[in-house]
Design a protein around this motif. Structure first.
Motif, PDB file in Angstrom:
ATOM      1  N   ASP A   1      36.659  28.145  49.741  1.00  0.00           N
ATOM      2  CA  ASP A   1      36.988  28.764  49.517  1.00  0.00           C
ATOM      3  C   ASP A   1      36.065  29.733  47.647  1.00  0.00           C
ATOM      4  O   ASP A   1      35.562  29.258  47.318  1.00  0.00           O
ATOM      5  N   GLY A   2      36.454  31.033  47.869  1.00  0.00           N
ATOM      6  CA  GLY A   2      35.587  32.511  47.130  1.00  0.00           C
ATOM      7  C   GLY A   2      35.606  32.076  45.885  1.00  0.00           C
ATOM      8  O   GLY A   2      34.871  32.042  45.235  1.00  0.00           O
ATOM      9  N   MET A   3      37.180  31.523  45.317  1.00  0.00           N
ATOM     10  CA  MET A   3      36.970  30.946  44.193  1.00  0.00           C
ATOM     11  C   MET A   3      36.360  29.648  44.198  1.00  0.00           C
ATOM     12  O   MET A   3      35.063  30.306  42.965  1.00  0.00           O
TER      13      MET A   3
ATOM     14  N   PRO B   1      24.662  34.497  35.552  1.00  0.00           N
ATOM     15  CA  PRO B   1      26.175  34.973  35.152  1.00  0.00           C
ATOM     16  C   PRO B   1      26.014  36.551  35.116  1.00  0.00           C
ATOM     17  O   PRO B   1      26.874  37.419  35.192  1.00  0.00           O
ATOM     18  N   ASP B   2      25.041  36.870  35.949  1.00  0.00           N
ATOM     19  CA  ASP B   2      25.025  38.565  35.805  1.00  0.00           C
ATOM     20  C   ASP B   2      24.949  39.596  37.311  1.00  0.00           C
ATOM     21  O   ASP B   2      25.062  40.624  36.877  1.00  0.00           O
ATOM     22  N   THR B   3      24.687  39.158  37.989  1.00  0.00           N
ATOM     23  CA  THR B   3      23.876  39.380  39.244  1.00  0.00           C
ATOM     24  C   THR B   3      26.318  40.345  40.187  1.00  0.00           C
ATOM     25  O   THR B   3      27.252  39.478  39.497  1.00  0.00           O
ATOM     26  N   PRO B   4      26.536  41.495  39.582  1.00  0.00           N
ATOM     27  CA  PRO B   4      27.640  42.066  39.717  1.00  0.00           C
ATOM     28  C   PRO B   4      28.309  40.732  41.136  1.00  0.00           C
ATOM     29  O   PRO B   4      28.074  41.205  42.405  1.00  0.00           O
ATOM     30  N   VAL B   5      30.210  40.898  40.658  1.00  0.00           N
ATOM     31  CA  VAL B   5      30.716  40.133  41.887  1.00  0.00           C
ATOM     32  C   VAL B   5      31.929  41.333  42.831  1.00  0.00           C
ATOM     33  O   VAL B   5      32.853  40.985  41.104  1.00  0.00           O
ATOM     34  N   LEU B   6      31.949  42.078  43.681  1.00  0.00           N
ATOM     35  CA  LEU B   6      33.224  42.641  43.667  1.00  0.00           C
ATOM     36  C   LEU B   6      34.270  41.687  45.023  1.00  0.00           C
ATOM     37  O   LEU B   6      33.782  41.089  45.993  1.00  0.00           O
ATOM     38  N   ILE B   7      35.349  41.140  43.696  1.00  0.00           N
ATOM     39  CA  ILE B   7      36.422  40.369  44.913  1.00  0.00           C
ATOM     40  C   ILE B   7      37.349  41.195  46.374  1.00  0.00           C
ATOM     41  O   ILE B   7      37.378  42.520  45.350  1.00  0.00           O
ATOM     42  N   LEU B   8      37.182  41.371  47.371  1.00  0.00           N
ATOM     43  CA  LEU B   8      37.811  41.813  48.368  1.00  0.00           C
ATOM     44  C   LEU B   8      38.559  41.100  48.972  1.00  0.00           C
ATOM     45  O   LEU B   8      38.233  40.439  49.539  1.00  0.00           O
TER      46      LEU B   8
ATOM     47  N   SER C   1      48.611  36.750  39.657  1.00  0.00           N
ATOM     48  CA  SER C   1      47.646  36.215  39.452  1.00  0.00           C
ATOM     49  C   SER C   1      46.219  36.036  39.994  1.00  0.00           C
ATOM     50  O   SER C   1      45.088  35.290  39.331  1.00  0.00           O
ATOM     51  N   ASP C   2      46.269  36.566  41.497  1.00  0.00           N
ATOM     52  CA  ASP C   2      45.448  36.329  41.633  1.00  0.00           C
ATOM     53  C   ASP C   2      43.570  37.307  40.867  1.00  0.00           C
ATOM     54  O   ASP C   2      43.100  36.408  40.685  1.00  0.00           O
ATOM     55  N   ARG C   3      44.163  38.208  41.149  1.00  0.00           N
ATOM     56  CA  ARG C   3      43.782  38.718  40.325  1.00  0.00           C
ATOM     57  C   ARG C   3      42.362  38.419  39.221  1.00  0.00           C
ATOM     58  O   ARG C   3      41.836  38.176  38.081  1.00  0.00           O
TER      59      ARG C   3
ATOM     60  N   LEU D   1      39.277  37.835  38.261  1.00  0.00           N
ATOM     61  CA  LEU D   1      38.440  37.783  36.952  1.00  0.00           C
ATOM     62  C   LEU D   1      38.151  36.858  35.852  1.00  0.00           C
ATOM     63  O   LEU D   1      37.031  37.640  35.393  1.00  0.00           O
ATOM     64  N   ASN D   2      39.032  35.827  35.582  1.00  0.00           N
ATOM     65  CA  ASN D   2      39.072  35.151  34.215  1.00  0.00           C
ATOM     66  C   ASN D   2      37.688  34.261  35.477  1.00  0.00           C
ATOM     67  O   ASN D   2      36.391  33.776  33.696  1.00  0.00           O
ATOM     68  N   THR D   3      37.464  34.019  36.341  1.00  0.00           N
ATOM     69  CA  THR D   3      36.146  33.167  36.992  1.00  0.00           C
ATOM     70  C   THR D   3      35.020  33.757  36.701  1.00  0.00           C
ATOM     71  O   THR D   3      34.255  32.981  36.722  1.00  0.00           O
ATOM     72  N   GLY D   4      34.812  35.178  36.670  1.00  0.00           N
ATOM     73  CA  GLY D   4      33.588  35.804  36.787  1.00  0.00           C
ATOM     74  C   GLY D   4      32.807  36.863  37.897  1.00  0.00           C
ATOM     75  O   GLY D   4      32.625  37.451  37.600  1.00  0.00           O
ATOM     76  N   ALA D   5      34.380  37.492  38.310  1.00  0.00           N
ATOM     77  CA  ALA D   5      34.142  38.649  38.819  1.00  0.00           C
ATOM     78  C   ALA D   5      34.089  40.076  38.236  1.00  0.00           C
ATOM     79  O   ALA D   5      34.753  39.458  36.733  1.00  0.00           O
TER      80      ALA D   5
END
Length: 233
Positions: A58-60, A71-78, A85-87, A91-95
């Motif tokens: 899974d994505g998370m 830790p640096d490459t930007p990640v956008l969750i789509l 709570s998912d957002r 974001l807390n996981t690193g997105a």
């Protein structure tokens, strides 16, 4: 900009890839978590677009694993998940950003470009953090590279090439990525100017850096058709 799109819906992936291609953006799409994990581990990209509901892994979980290594490459969750709570979890996981389906392609492109701008601005300043790879240490505030305690002498362009390889340690770096990096660090790196650098010049810089790394315990490997890889000798 090179985008790794991790999206299990082939229709959505094709629409994103075709739409962004019209703006000159390069998109590689993978459709399940297992292949995504392999791509994240072996290929360099500028931005990751990540769906959460993936088969295999899974994505998370993917995001958690990726952030441990990068830790640096930007990640956008789509994702279609629009619960707050998912957002927060993403974001807390690193997105770095979160966009809910359905979405406008123009907004996705704008968000990706904004992420890339912020990433480059954060990585282009003179006071960036140190990097350590094996016996090599890049002192960000000094803009020097050491092998153990011994400083190694590099021209500004050679420094920029090795800097990118160290940032992407263990992953393949293409000539196009080196070219982009040289262009975007120009204002901070003396003669590593923002003018385009051709393939031949990049080969020369890599050759020079490779020679200067002899005895350091690290080497640059050429993967024909793909690019360069910094690894232990």
């Amino acid at each position: 900009m090179r985008i790794l799109l991790i999206e299990d819906d082939h229709q959505i992936a094709d629409a994103i890839r075709n739409g962004l291609a019209q703006s000159g953006l390069s998109v590689q799409a993978v459709h399940d978590g297992v292949y995504a994990a392999e791509a994240l581990a072996s290929q360099a990209c500028d931005v990751v677009v990540l769906d959460l509901g993936l088969p295999g892994i899974d994505g998370m979980t993917l995001l958690t694993q990726f952030r441990k290594k990068d830790p640096d490459t930007p990640v956008l969750i789509l994702t279609a998940r629009d619960d707050i709570s998912d957002r927060v979890a993403g974001l807390n996981t690193g997105a770095d950003d979160f966009l809910v389906k359905p979405f406008a392609l123009a907004e996705l492109e704008a968000r990706l470009r904004a992420l890339l701008r912020r990433s480059r601005q954060a990585g282009a300043g003179p006071d960036r953090a140190d990097l350590r790879v094996g016996r090599l240490r890049l002192a960000g505030s000094e803009r020097r590279i050491y092998c153990d305690a011994k400083p190694l002498e590099f021209s500004p362009r050679e420094f920029a090439v090795l800097e990118l390889l160290m940032q992407r340690n263990g992953r393949v770096v293409s000539k196009a990525q080196i070219q982009d990096h040289l262009a975007h660090v120009g204002q901070y790196a003396g003669d590593a100017g923002s003018d385009p650098v051709g393939d031949t010049a990049i080969e020369v810089y890599v050759h020079r850096v490779r020679k200067k790394l002899e005895g350091s315990g690290m080497q640059i490997v050429t993967l024909r058709g793909f690019g360069y890889l910094l690894q232990q000798a």
